[in-house]
Design an enzyme around this catalytic site. Structure first.
Site, PDB file in Angstrom:
ATOM      1  N   HIS A  27       7.842   6.716   4.890  1.00  0.00           N
ATOM      2  CA  HIS A  27       6.901   6.258   3.870  1.00  0.00           C
ATOM      3  C   HIS A  27       5.935   7.391   3.553  1.00  0.00           C
ATOM      4  O   HIS A  27       5.879   8.391   4.268  1.00  0.00           O
ATOM      5  CB  HIS A  27       6.150   4.998   4.331  1.00  0.00           C
ATOM      6  CG  HIS A  27       5.334   5.205   5.568  1.00  0.00           C
ATOM      7  ND1 HIS A  27       5.824   5.006   6.841  1.00  0.00           N
ATOM      8  CD2 HIS A  27       4.054   5.624   5.736  1.00  0.00           C
ATOM      9  CE1 HIS A  27       4.887   5.278   7.730  1.00  0.00           C
ATOM     10  NE2 HIS A  27       3.807   5.662   7.088  1.00  0.00           N
ATOM     11  N   HIS A  80       0.816  -1.209   0.000  1.00  0.00           N
ATOM     12  CA  HIS A  80       0.000   0.000   0.000  1.00  0.00           C
ATOM     13  C   HIS A  80       0.851   1.261   0.000  1.00  0.00           C
ATOM     14  O   HIS A  80       0.325   2.360  -0.182  1.00  0.00           O
ATOM     15  CB  HIS A  80      -0.923   0.046   1.222  1.00  0.00           C
ATOM     16  CG  HIS A  80      -2.014  -0.971   1.193  1.00  0.00           C
ATOM     17  ND1 HIS A  80      -2.877  -1.111   0.132  1.00  0.00           N
ATOM     18  CD2 HIS A  80      -2.379  -1.918   2.097  1.00  0.00           C
ATOM     19  CE1 HIS A  80      -3.733  -2.086   0.386  1.00  0.00           C
ATOM     20  NE2 HIS A  80      -3.448  -2.598   1.559  1.00  0.00           N
ATOM     21  N   HIS A  94       5.821  10.434   6.271  1.00  0.00           N
ATOM     22  CA  HIS A  94       5.968  10.086   7.680  1.00  0.00           C
ATOM     23  C   HIS A  94       7.379   9.573   7.934  1.00  0.00           C
ATOM     24  O   HIS A  94       7.832   8.631   7.273  1.00  0.00           O
ATOM     25  CB  HIS A  94       4.966   9.001   8.090  1.00  0.00           C
ATOM     26  CG  HIS A  94       3.554   9.477   8.127  1.00  0.00           C
ATOM     27  ND1 HIS A  94       2.470   8.621   8.197  1.00  0.00           N
ATOM     28  CD2 HIS A  94       3.041  10.741   8.111  1.00  0.00           C
ATOM     29  CE1 HIS A  94       1.357   9.335   8.219  1.00  0.00           C
ATOM     30  NE2 HIS A  94       1.681  10.617   8.163  1.00  0.00           N
ATOM     31  N   HIS A 143       1.948   8.832   2.166  1.00  0.00           N
ATOM     32  CA  HIS A 143       0.511   8.640   2.002  1.00  0.00           C
ATOM     33  C   HIS A 143      -0.018   9.709   1.050  1.00  0.00           C
ATOM     34  O   HIS A 143       0.368  10.877   1.138  1.00  0.00           O
ATOM     35  CB  HIS A 143      -0.221   8.779   3.341  1.00  0.00           C
ATOM     36  CG  HIS A 143       0.123   7.718   4.342  1.00  0.00           C
ATOM     37  ND1 HIS A 143      -0.587   6.546   4.453  1.00  0.00           N
ATOM     38  CD2 HIS A 143       1.106   7.657   5.273  1.00  0.00           C
ATOM     39  CE1 HIS A 143      -0.063   5.806   5.419  1.00  0.00           C
ATOM     40  NE2 HIS A 143       0.972   6.459   5.932  1.00  0.00           N
TER      41      HIS A 143
END
Length: 270
Positions: free
Chosen positions: A123, A97, A142, A125
């Site tokens: 990572h 994801h 993050h 988002h």
């Protein structure tokens, strides 16, 4: 000192096979959940999929939240967020994801309230998970840190950086070729060599702070969140690459906003 090849191989095997990350308690096999409403594995169901994930549905200090001026206490200070990052070898992993950069050794640390938190991974988002005054941005980075003191009250600290569409992000530009090679290669990885976290530009003068949770299962609470107030830029192509690289074929990998339950949110800065 960064790790040797044999240690690196063993650590990578643990990262890929273990259902729970050894460094920040995040689920590492992201096939167990998704972001699609009504799929049976979406955010509204996370807390029901495993008993260890119950905080996702029942927790009272969940993240992300809206950083609203109506809820923020302004703290005037000239002190900056203390960062002491350093270059170290890293792995880039397609987790299903999201795309993760995992530093294999000592990539430096941050200091919060006298506690040192070692940088472990980064990572992305998209769109952003946190919002500022209800405004959602195109991307959120993050940086996940783990306390070096196993007895400290808060074991995890995350720095969030928000991005709007504009000029390409230099840090992502350097990683672009490696990320491209991971397109549709779930649980695959690349060894780009040394990655310098100091090249992740962020403002350390003005930042929000509150206590929340991981934004993926098991939604562990007690996480110290620091969100840089300055919004950086990223190109549309870079955001698209981060989404195209993973195999979920979803338009987003952002958890919906969670109730703030009247938690304290502070904005530090001059």
């Amino acid at each position: 000192m960064c790790m040797g090849s044999s240690t690196r191989s063993m650590l990578l095997l643990l990262l890929i096979l273990s259902p729970i990350s050894i460094y920040a308690q995040e689920v590492q096999d992201e096939r167990e959940f998704d972001y699609e409403k009504g799929s049976g594995k979406g955010p509204e169901q996370w807390g029901k999929l495993h008993k260890e994930w119950s905080a996702c549905n029942n927790g009272k200090m969940q993240s992300p939240i809206d950083l609203s001026n109506k809820r923020v206490d302004v703290v005037r200070t000239s002190k900056k967020l203390l960062r002491n990052y350093k270059p170290c070898t890293a792995i880039i992993i397609n987790r299903g994801h999201d795309i993760e950069v995992y530093w294999e050794g000592d990539a430096g640390s941050i200091e919060i309230n006298g506690t040192t938190y070692a940088l472990k991974q980064a990572h992305w988002h998209s769109p952003s998970e946190h919002t500022i005054n209800s405004k959602r941005y195109s991307l959120e980075l993050h940086l996940v840190h783990k306390s070096i003191d196993p007895t400290s009250k808060h074991q995890i600290a995350v720095i969030g950086v928000l991005y709007k569409i504009g000029k390409p992000n230099p840090f992502l530009s350097k990683l672009g070729q490696n990320i491209t090679s991971l397109v549709n290669q779930e649980n695959k990885h690349r060894h780009p060599g040394v990655i310098d976290p100091r090249e992740i530009h962020m403002s350390c003068r003005r930042y929000y702070s509150y206590i929340g949770s991981l934004t993926v299962p098991p939604c562990t609470e007690g996480v110290i969140w620091t969100i840089s107030k300055k919004v950086r830029t990223v190109s549309l192509d870079q955001v698209k690459l981060l989404r195209d690289a993973v195999q979920d074929h979803a338009e987003k990998n952002a958890r919906p906003l969670q109730p703030d339950h009247k938690r304290g949110i502070r904005l530090f800065g001059p």
